[in-house]
Write a protein that holds these residues in place. Sequence first.
Motif, mmCIF file in Angstrom:
data_model
loop_
_atom_site.group_PDB
_atom_site.id
_atom_site.type_symbol
_atom_site.label_atom_id
_atom_site.label_comp_id
_atom_site.label_asym_id
_atom_site.label_seq_id
_atom_site.Cartn_x
_atom_site.Cartn_y
_atom_site.Cartn_z
ATOM 1 N N ASN A 127 11.403 18.934 -6.642
ATOM 2 C CA ASN A 127 11.822 17.160 -7.471
ATOM 3 C C ASN A 127 12.382 16.569 -7.269
ATOM 4 O O ASN A 127 11.745 14.849 -7.344
ATOM 5 N N LYS A 128 13.985 16.290 -6.316
ATOM 6 C CA LYS A 128 14.528 15.371 -5.362
ATOM 7 C C LYS A 128 13.246 15.246 -4.516
ATOM 8 O O LYS A 128 13.292 13.895 -4.234
ATOM 9 N N GLU A 145 10.060 7.206 -4.605
ATOM 10 C CA GLU A 145 11.305 5.381 -4.208
ATOM 11 C C GLU A 145 11.311 4.932 -3.028
ATOM 12 O O GLU A 145 11.364 3.555 -2.774
ATOM 13 N N GLN A 146 10.908 6.254 -2.091
ATOM 14 C CA GLN A 146 11.349 5.902 -0.773
ATOM 15 C C GLN A 146 9.688 6.003 0.677
ATOM 16 O O GLN A 146 10.162 5.431 1.420
ATOM 17 N N GLY A 147 9.536 6.558 0.007
ATOM 18 C CA GLY A 147 8.184 6.101 0.243
ATOM 19 C C GLY A 147 7.701 7.640 1.399
ATOM 20 O O GLY A 147 8.915 8.651 1.299
ATOM 21 N N ARG A 159 3.450 -0.668 -12.850
ATOM 22 C CA ARG A 159 4.284 -0.722 -13.806
ATOM 23 C C ARG A 159 5.363 0.197 -12.932
ATOM 24 O O ARG A 159 6.345 0.197 -13.517
ATOM 25 N N GLY A 160 4.661 1.384 -12.307
ATOM 26 C CA GLY A 160 5.286 2.522 -12.187
ATOM 27 C C GLY A 160 5.801 3.120 -13.117
ATOM 28 O O GLY A 160 7.055 3.976 -12.973
ATOM 29 N N ALA A 161 5.138 3.297 -13.760
ATOM 30 C CA ALA A 161 5.021 3.967 -14.869
ATOM 31 C C ALA A 161 5.179 5.884 -14.243
ATOM 32 O O ALA A 161 4.571 5.365 -13.144
ATOM 33 N N PRO A 162 6.360 6.899 -14.641
ATOM 34 C CA PRO A 162 6.122 8.141 -14.221
ATOM 35 C C PRO A 162 5.199 8.679 -14.474
ATOM 36 O O PRO A 162 4.445 8.740 -14.985
#
Length: 359
Positions: free
Chosen positions: A80-81, A88-90, A356-359
């Motif tokens: 998950n991480k 977030e970072q690509g 919108r970056g919806a999860p």
Amino acid sequence: MKENLGAHIAALRKAKGMTQEQLASALGISAPAVSKWETESSCPDITLLCPLARALGTNLDTLLQFEESLPDEQVAEHMNKIIETGREQGQEAAEEMLQKLLHQYPASVPLKYNASAVLTIFEMMFPSASEEMKMQWKQQRKELMEYIRVNGNPAYRGQAVLQLASMALADEELETGERLLKELPEYTADTTMLWAQLYLKRDEKDKALEVIQKRLFTLVGQMQNCLLLLADEKVQPDAEKGLEICEVYRKMEEIFGCTGGMSDGIFAEVFLRAGEKEKALDSIVRFVDAVTGQAMLPNPLLFSAAVKVKEGREAASKEMRQMILEGLLTDEAVAEIREDERFQEAVNVLRDGLRRGAP
């Protein structure tokens, strides 16, 4: 060294796709010497351990099975991480985390199994990745699954063989796919009723209910997969009969509350085959509404104890919606309706949600 060193060498060698002769050649020894190691007739000379580890693509601690173990319960947390880092970072940061973890725990079967799933997710998360990178991910998935297959861990081996067979068929490697499928038992006994009887005799009604509902949920998913195959044009070229199969799928969806709204995606494809463009467009609009909305809750009468879905959860992950968007933009099956205004509106709904970056 542990007593099963020979079996461990054999598993690592097969996972690398090497023959005994190839490993022997890399080490400057004879093939019978490698055979004796793997059958526990003899052990490698101490001077060969480091070269052997390098040839097998591992380290000395892993070869000798001294590495620190990774508890199974921590594997999901790590995965998950990694996925969150990718969002977030690509790509580069996520991939670095995954490879570092695999290097740190190179003999962890649960980690290898879950890492293969993450590599698949990478393809959805990073559609702009180079073809070379996608091929590397695919090759690593094969290597991870092959390790599990030859390692013989019963908790994961069957699924590893299934995935290898699926990849072989996708690559048109039909003989390899057939060989792998034949490794799987044709029939596996269903112990659900026996477990239910056991729990009921112990007056553990909740456990009996849970085991029955979990099995039912699995069977519903398998039935829906079979209906998908039955509706495929190669299996059922008659579009009218294909639409009847779609109706069965939709009724299952409504009764069981599983994959809510996804049936419209199947309907769209079959409607296009039938020349019903307007109905296909209607289905695509409903399908996009479904995947961008909230997840349908499974029928509480049938799945209340075993299947927990958080109310308000998104119906499809960001990665899944990205994959659906790519399909709508590139799939030849929808080329004839791609310029339609309603089709474009559906595409924009997907794009807006992703922006919108919806999860």
